[in-house]
Design a protein around this motif. Structure first.
Motif, PDB file in Angstrom:
ATOM      1  N   GLY A  69      49.929  62.821  46.839  1.00  0.00           N
ATOM      2  CA  GLY A  69      50.177  61.379  46.888  1.00  0.00           C
ATOM      3  C   GLY A  69      49.552  60.660  45.711  1.00  0.00           C
ATOM      4  O   GLY A  69      50.165  59.765  45.114  1.00  0.00           O
ATOM      5  N   ALA A  70      48.338  61.053  45.358  1.00  0.00           N
ATOM      6  CA  ALA A  70      47.663  60.434  44.206  1.00  0.00           C
ATOM      7  C   ALA A  70      48.438  60.692  42.921  1.00  0.00           C
ATOM      8  O   ALA A  70      48.586  59.792  42.084  1.00  0.00           O
ATOM      9  CB  ALA A  70      46.228  60.960  44.096  1.00  0.00           C
ATOM     10  N   LEU A  71      48.953  61.902  42.767  1.00  0.00           N
ATOM     11  CA  LEU A  71      49.752  62.222  41.577  1.00  0.00           C
ATOM     12  C   LEU A  71      51.021  61.368  41.499  1.00  0.00           C
ATOM     13  O   LEU A  71      51.535  61.102  40.417  1.00  0.00           O
ATOM     14  CB  LEU A  71      50.129  63.700  41.560  1.00  0.00           C
ATOM     15  CG  LEU A  71      49.003  64.685  41.274  1.00  0.00           C
ATOM     16  CD1 LEU A  71      49.507  66.122  41.402  1.00  0.00           C
ATOM     17  CD2 LEU A  71      48.405  64.445  39.893  1.00  0.00           C
ATOM     18  N   GLU A  72      51.509  60.939  42.662  1.00  0.00           N
ATOM     19  CA  GLU A  72      52.711  60.116  42.729  1.00  0.00           C
ATOM     20  C   GLU A  72      52.409  58.626  42.635  1.00  0.00           C
ATOM     21  O   GLU A  72      53.295  57.797  42.789  1.00  0.00           O
ATOM     22  CB  GLU A  72      53.473  60.423  44.019  1.00  0.00           C
ATOM     23  CG  GLU A  72      54.008  61.845  44.049  1.00  0.00           C
ATOM     24  CD  GLU A  72      54.549  62.249  45.405  1.00  0.00           C
ATOM     25  OE1 GLU A  72      54.641  61.395  46.318  1.00  0.00           O
ATOM     26  OE2 GLU A  72      54.878  63.438  45.559  1.00  0.00           O
ATOM     27  N   GLY A  73      51.130  58.264  42.407  1.00  0.00           N
ATOM     28  CA  GLY A  73      50.760  56.870  42.214  1.00  0.00           C
ATOM     29  C   GLY A  73      50.183  56.166  43.423  1.00  0.00           C
ATOM     30  O   GLY A  73      49.862  54.987  43.360  1.00  0.00           O
ATOM     31  N   GLU A  74      50.025  56.879  44.525  1.00  0.00           N
ATOM     32  CA  GLU A  74      49.457  56.287  45.727  1.00  0.00           C
ATOM     33  C   GLU A  74      47.931  56.331  45.678  1.00  0.00           C
ATOM     34  O   GLU A  74      47.346  57.131  44.959  1.00  0.00           O
ATOM     35  CB  GLU A  74      49.908  57.058  46.968  1.00  0.00           C
ATOM     36  CG  GLU A  74      51.387  57.075  47.198  1.00  0.00           C
ATOM     37  CD  GLU A  74      51.785  57.984  48.342  1.00  0.00           C
ATOM     38  OE1 GLU A  74      50.887  58.484  49.065  1.00  0.00           O
ATOM     39  OE2 GLU A  74      52.990  58.213  48.501  1.00  0.00           O
ATOM     40  N   VAL A  75      47.312  55.477  46.496  1.00  0.00           N
ATOM     41  CA  VAL A  75      45.889  55.599  46.780  1.00  0.00           C
ATOM     42  C   VAL A  75      45.821  56.293  48.128  1.00  0.00           C
ATOM     43  O   VAL A  75      46.227  55.739  49.148  1.00  0.00           O
ATOM     44  CB  VAL A  75      45.188  54.226  46.829  1.00  0.00           C
ATOM     45  CG1 VAL A  75      43.727  54.395  47.216  1.00  0.00           C
ATOM     46  CG2 VAL A  75      45.317  53.509  45.489  1.00  0.00           C
ATOM     47  N   SER A  76      45.374  57.538  48.137  1.00  0.00           N
ATOM     48  CA  SER A  76      45.352  58.356  49.354  1.00  0.00           C
ATOM     49  C   SER A  76      43.970  58.308  49.982  1.00  0.00           C
ATOM     50  O   SER A  76      42.965  58.517  49.310  1.00  0.00           O
ATOM     51  CB  SER A  76      45.721  59.801  49.010  1.00  0.00           C
ATOM     52  OG  SER A  76      47.014  59.861  48.464  1.00  0.00           O
ATOM     53  N   ILE A  77      43.949  58.058  51.294  1.00  0.00           N
ATOM     54  CA  ILE A  77      42.693  57.927  52.030  1.00  0.00           C
ATOM     55  C   ILE A  77      42.639  59.004  53.105  1.00  0.00           C
ATOM     56  O   ILE A  77      43.548  59.111  53.934  1.00  0.00           O
ATOM     57  CB  ILE A  77      42.581  56.534  52.689  1.00  0.00           C
ATOM     58  CG1 ILE A  77      42.622  55.434  51.606  1.00  0.00           C
ATOM     59  CG2 ILE A  77      41.326  56.433  53.537  1.00  0.00           C
ATOM     60  CD1 ILE A  77      42.776  54.032  52.160  1.00  0.00           C
ATOM     61  N   VAL A  78      41.578  59.807  53.080  1.00  0.00           N
ATOM     62  CA  VAL A  78      41.336  60.824  54.099  1.00  0.00           C
ATOM     63  C   VAL A  78      40.028  60.450  54.794  1.00  0.00           C
ATOM     64  O   VAL A  78      38.996  60.305  54.136  1.00  0.00           O
ATOM     65  CB  VAL A  78      41.206  62.239  53.472  1.00  0.00           C
ATOM     66  CG1 VAL A  78      40.862  63.266  54.543  1.00  0.00           C
ATOM     67  CG2 VAL A  78      42.462  62.625  52.720  1.00  0.00           C
TER      68      VAL A  78
END
Length: 93
Positions: free
Chosen positions: A78-87
Motif C-alpha cells: 500500500g505504501a508503494l502505491e502511495g497510501e499511508v498504511s497503518i498497522v
C-alpha cells in the motif's frame, strides 16, 4: 537521490490511543515521503483521520526490503502505491 529514483518505504513506530487516557495500541505506519518531516506529518494526519486522539511516535527509518508476513506485507505494498498504511497491535500494559 535523484527525482527519478524510487524513494524507500518509511516506517514509523510508536503507540496510539483512540481516546485520551484509554488503552494504548502499538502502531507501525508505512508510507513513501520525500523526507522525515513530511513522513511524520502525513502519519499524524492519517492517524487523526482514522480517529486516534493521541500518538507517541518513537522511531522512524527506511524499510530494508519487503516484509515476509501479513499484515505488514500488505501495508508495504500500500505504501508503494502511495497510501499511508497503518498497522496496529496490542501492546503489554
Amino acid at each position: 537521490m535523484n527525482d527519478n529514483e524510487e524513494r524507500p518505504v518509511t516506517i514509523i513506530t510508536g503507540r496510539v490511543w483512540k481516546r485520551k487516557g484509554g488503552k494504548p495500541e502499538g502502531v507501525h505506519v508505512m508510507l513513501v515521503a520525500p523526507d522525515d518531516d513530511s513522513a511524520v506529518r502525513r502519519a499524524l494526519e492519517s492517524l487523526a483521520a482514522e480517529g486516534y486522539a493521541e500518538a507517541e511516535l518513537d522511531q522512524i527509518g527506511d524499510m530494508d526490503g519487503e516484509p515476509d508476513d501479513e499484515p505488514h506485507l500488505s501495508a508495504f505494498q500500500g505504501a508503494l502505491e502511495g497510501e499511508v498504511s497503518i498497522v496496529t497491535f496490542d501492546v503489554p500494559i
